[in-house]
Design an enzyme around this catalytic site. Structure first.
Site, PDB file in Angstrom:
ATOM      1  N   GLY A  14     -36.305  -0.885 -16.188  1.00  0.00           N
ATOM      2  CA  GLY A  14     -35.285   0.962 -16.570  1.00  0.00           C
ATOM      3  C   GLY A  14     -34.531   0.053 -18.056  1.00  0.00           C
ATOM      4  N   SER A  15     -34.402  -2.354 -17.980  1.00  0.00           N
ATOM      5  CA  SER A  15     -34.133  -2.169 -18.791  1.00  0.00           C
ATOM      6  C   SER A  15     -35.074  -2.835 -20.251  1.00  0.00           C
ATOM      7  CB  SER A  15     -32.994  -4.027 -18.321  1.00  0.00           C
ATOM      8  OG  SER A  15     -32.097  -3.688 -17.619  1.00  0.00           O
ATOM      9  N   GLU A 128     -47.857   6.494 -13.874  1.00  0.00           N
ATOM     10  CA  GLU A 128     -48.653   5.313 -14.349  1.00  0.00           C
ATOM     11  C   GLU A 128     -48.364   4.007 -13.442  1.00  0.00           C
ATOM     12  OE1 GLU A 128     -51.706   3.535 -14.621  1.00  0.00           O
ATOM     13  OE2 GLU A 128     -51.866   5.624 -15.619  1.00  0.00           O
ATOM     14  N   GLY A 186     -39.240 -16.492  -8.137  1.00  0.00           N
ATOM     15  CA  GLY A 186     -38.982 -15.174  -8.087  1.00  0.00           C
ATOM     16  C   GLY A 186     -40.148 -13.817  -7.813  1.00  0.00           C
ATOM     17  N   GLU A 189     -39.228 -11.061  -2.731  1.00  0.00           N
ATOM     18  CA  GLU A 189     -37.677 -11.070  -2.552  1.00  0.00           C
ATOM     19  C   GLU A 189     -37.457 -12.369  -1.008  1.00  0.00           C
ATOM     20  OE1 GLU A 189     -35.799  -9.114  -4.229  1.00  0.00           O
ATOM     21  OE2 GLU A 189     -37.773  -8.158  -5.078  1.00  0.00           O
ATOM     22  N   ASP A 200     -45.775  -3.067   0.698  1.00  0.00           N
ATOM     23  CA  ASP A 200     -46.465  -2.166  -0.286  1.00  0.00           C
ATOM     24  C   ASP A 200     -47.536  -1.928  -1.027  1.00  0.00           C
ATOM     25  OD1 ASP A 200     -45.029  -3.204  -3.289  1.00  0.00           O
ATOM     26  OD2 ASP A 200     -46.821  -3.988  -3.382  1.00  0.00           O
ATOM     27  N   LYS A 204     -49.357   1.635  -2.358  1.00  0.00           N
ATOM     28  CA  LYS A 204     -50.546   1.832  -3.461  1.00  0.00           C
ATOM     29  C   LYS A 204     -51.901   2.084  -2.904  1.00  0.00           C
ATOM     30  CE  LYS A 204     -48.101  -1.593  -6.051  1.00  0.00           C
ATOM     31  NZ  LYS A 204     -47.395  -3.264  -5.413  1.00  0.00           N
TER      32      LYS A 204
END
Length: 427
Positions: A14-15, A128, A186, A189, A200, A204
């Site tokens: 979001g940032s 997308e 990083g 998780e 994950d 997809k």
């Protein structure tokens, strides 16, 4: 008239979306001939939003209030999860707002009903950024390749798992060591289960399969296996003895009138281009009957690549490209999903056995019982979990027969640990 965007969730992605719209807004307007304006940003940490340069009067803590009260053309959902996020999207669609989301788990589980709701309300639901980060693979399937019958998809679509496998391959690290490095950088998780166990990637490939094969594919239809049981020895033998690299591969392909959808560690030829996809990068190979093989490569996650994909959807809506949702996604379709035990593949088998004569013969006898033909066999004279590793590759066989044979072999008194099984994809 400007195109007004409401953003729900101002975390990492979001940032990035806020920054992109604020920094590149004039460039976007020049390119498309229309201003894209932030109508509101909703987040539980308003100070963070304000620090990005969003005017205080456009910052909300209550997303539902903002959706109802603030005039906007589209709502961007970026909070993740499958509960509150679903309610937010439903609220936006109910108010006849277009929706943009990067939420692959939500789409994989509830996309069918959300797409139907969007169609009923006469608005679009665009996604997308849900697969491949900044790689425009969704757009390729729904637009660039729309004239093709899609024959197969092979994807390296989880950067965390790919980083771990790259470290295991290039540095000889154990899975545990490579995972720790991924967490320190990083890329993983604290609880990495979704990434390393393949879930994950399963979300997809379910989305890609639904678009490619024109039937709704749920996550539960995807066979999933993770990379946590892989060892550096498996990767070394695959490379040195058989000429394979190991990737967590997402596969979707039509075989004999049915659809295979699976995610698992896979041995692929070292000379194939997908073998060169390393680190946190993603790649997706899509083959159509007219276009042949096409490849999409880039960063599959991260703030900027994912924000780029989100904004591409926003711009599509701003210029009037409101993707029509195929009717076929609202039903199961005529193409059946193949059960995992019916998969046919070559296999890599690694047994942990006692070091004594006759072990290979006992294993081969059981494999022969299930009509499994051995292609290559070798034994390394090293200590491995208290025994020695005995490795075989097979000619193509049904997974059901492999599973039955391995179950019987693991009961032999000469076998010390459960057998590791890995599928081989010749591509």
């Amino acid at each position: 008239m400007s195109f007004k965007v409401g953003i729900v969730g101002c975390g990492t992605v979001g940032s990035g979306v806020v920054k992109l719209l604020l920094e590149n807004g004039p460039f976007i307007e020049k390119r498309i001939g229309r201003k894209v304006e932030i109508a509101f940003v909703s987040d539980l940490n308003p100070e963070k939003v304000i620090s990005l340069g969003v005017p205080k009067e456009k910052v909300y803590t209550d997303a539902f209030k903002a959706i109802k009260e603030v005039e906007c053309d589209t709502v961007v959902e970026l909070i993740g999860g499958t509960t509150t996020a679903k309610r937010i999207i439903e609220e936006a669609l109910s108010n006849k707002r277009h929706v943009v989301t990067a939420n692959k788990a939500l789409l994989a589980d509830y996309g069918n009903e959300l797409f139907k709701m969007a169609k009923e309300k006469g608005v679009s639901l665009k996604f997308e950024a849900s697969v491949g980060g900044g790689i425009p693979v969704i757009k390729a399937l729904r637009e660039g390749l729309v004239g093709n019958r899609i024959e197969r998809i092979y994807g390296i679509i989880n950067g965390t798992a790919n980083f771990i496998l790259t470290q295991m391959t290039q540095k000889g690290l154990s899975f545990e060591e490579a995972l720790k490095l991924a967490q320190e950088n990083g890329y993983a998780e604290a609880d990495p289960t979704l990434d390393v166990e393949g879930f994950d990637a399963a979300h997809k490939i379910a989305i890609l399969s639904s678009l490619a094969f024109c039937r709704w594919v749920k996550t539960e239809n995807v066979f999933v296996d993770g990379i946590s049981k892989l060892t550096p020895l498996d990767i070394e033998i695959a490379k040195e003895e058989f000429g394979y690299s190991v990737k967590l591969l997402a596969v979707a392909k039509e075989v004999d009138g049915s659809l295979e959808v699976r995610v698992h560690p896979t041995m692929i030829p070292e000379e194939h281009i997908l073998s060169s996809v390393n680190g946190v990068f993603n790649a997706c190979l899509i083959e159509g009957d007219f276009v042949g093989e096409t490849l999409y490569y880039g960063k599959g996650a991260g703030q900027k690549p994912t924000a780029s994909a989100v904004v591409s959807d926003i711009v599509d809506l701003a210029v009037g490209n409101s993707f029509s949702i195929p009717e076929c996604l609202f039903r199961d379709g005529s193409l059946p999903i193949k059960e995992p035990d019916q998969f046919v593949s070559s296999f890599y088998l690694r047994f942990t056995a006692v070091d004594r004569p006759g072990v290979l013969a006992k294993i081969a006898l059981i494999l022969g019982k299930y009509q499994i033909s051995i292609k290559m066999a070798l034994q390394r004279s090293i200590d491995f979990n208290g025994g020695v590793p005995v490795v075989m590759t097979t000619h193509p066989a049904k997974k059901r027969d492999i599973d039955l044979a391995v179950k019987e072999i693991d009961q032999l008194d000469v076998i010390l640990k459960p057998t590791f099984v890995c599928m081989i994809e010749e591509l």
